[in-house]
Design an enzyme around this catalytic site. Sequence first.
Site, short mmCIF file in Angstrom:
data_model
loop_
_atom_site.label_atom_id
_atom_site.label_comp_id
_atom_site.label_asym_id
_atom_site.label_seq_id
_atom_site.Cartn_x
_atom_site.Cartn_y
_atom_site.Cartn_z
N ASP A 158 -64.79 6.37 44.46
CA ASP A 158 -65.31 6.88 43.47
C ASP A 158 -65.13 8.48 43.10
OD1 ASP A 158 -65.78 4.24 42.68
OD2 ASP A 158 -67.84 4.29 43.85
N LYS A 159 -65.49 8.70 41.67
CA LYS A 159 -65.32 9.99 41.28
C LYS A 159 -66.24 11.02 42.40
CE LYS A 159 -66.63 13.02 37.64
NZ LYS A 159 -67.40 13.10 36.19
#
Length: 351
Positions: A158-159
């Site tokens: 994820d970011k």
Amino acid sequence: MLEHDDLLQEENAEELYEKKTFIIDKGQEPLRIDKWMHARIENATRNKIQKGIDAGFLTVNGRAVKSNYRVKPDDKIVWITLINPEFSEIVPENIPLDFVYEDDAVMVINKPPNMVVHPGVGNYTGTLLNGVAYHLQQQNPDLNEEDLPRFGLVHRIDKNTTGLIVLAKTGEAASNLAKQFFNHTVTRKYIAVVWGNVEEDEGTIIGNIGRHERFRKMFTVYPEGDKGKHAVTHYKVLERLNYVTVVECVLETGRTHQIRVHMKSIGHTLFNDWEYGGDKILKGTVYTKYKQFVDNCFEVCPRCALHAKTLGFDHPVTDERMFFDSPLPNDMQQLIEKWERYIQFKPLPEE
């Protein structure tokens, strides 16, 4: 019941690759496999199918074949294909990246927080793949954008998750790594800070993960039935800090938001995970000083407290088992130290 010529099954590895299995019909006449696949894979040119076959993304009866192989009745065809159409164009950008390891087949990168892995809606630039494309062009100045590998990404994080990610530099390496993810032979250990005191020293969470029916950007656990995809997370307590716990999570499967959703499902949302409610005080006192302390913790680690610490896989060329480890990033380290100092003065929970 599906007929032999139909698609038998689909599985996802890290939601990036799709594995499709076909059984050739008994009445099928001999036909080149690239031509046979072209008629069945939507939006794929015959040239792309040939490149995929040459790179090892297709097997017949468990073996790689060439594009001129002629299919026979009862042949079992397994096709692995990238299913993310979002990032068809990758513009090289000079973005500093932390390369932990690199050779002619693979690269391992330690991803910082607040970096999207691949271009997509709302994030066409500044991603890890934009930086990788630039890096590859520096290695080979004759490489044009059309030649930049689209198959390099075999998993993602994820970011706002930090840590290790492996990318392939050749189609053969991508095919090999994708199969390792499908077969659950890749070792992935994460460190997370979660809300609450995790009672068991270690445990296993099993629960199908799928998109939330109301909030489509979120995922949730479906304990029973056909909804979602099978997911398994093993966890172990590393440190108890009264209102929060430091845990190690080992992924057996690789579903989107898996650790975040699984830990929330057992009542231990990740610290400062705003998408799943971890950016609120979920455990602790009602006193103003405690609230101020937690707000300061949110500022110290202004993201979901999750780090991909350990990565292990078989090298796609040498078959050597390789392990990589990355230190906790500063924000998570400072967060843990802040809680350690806090419980020195508040050794017992004040509920």
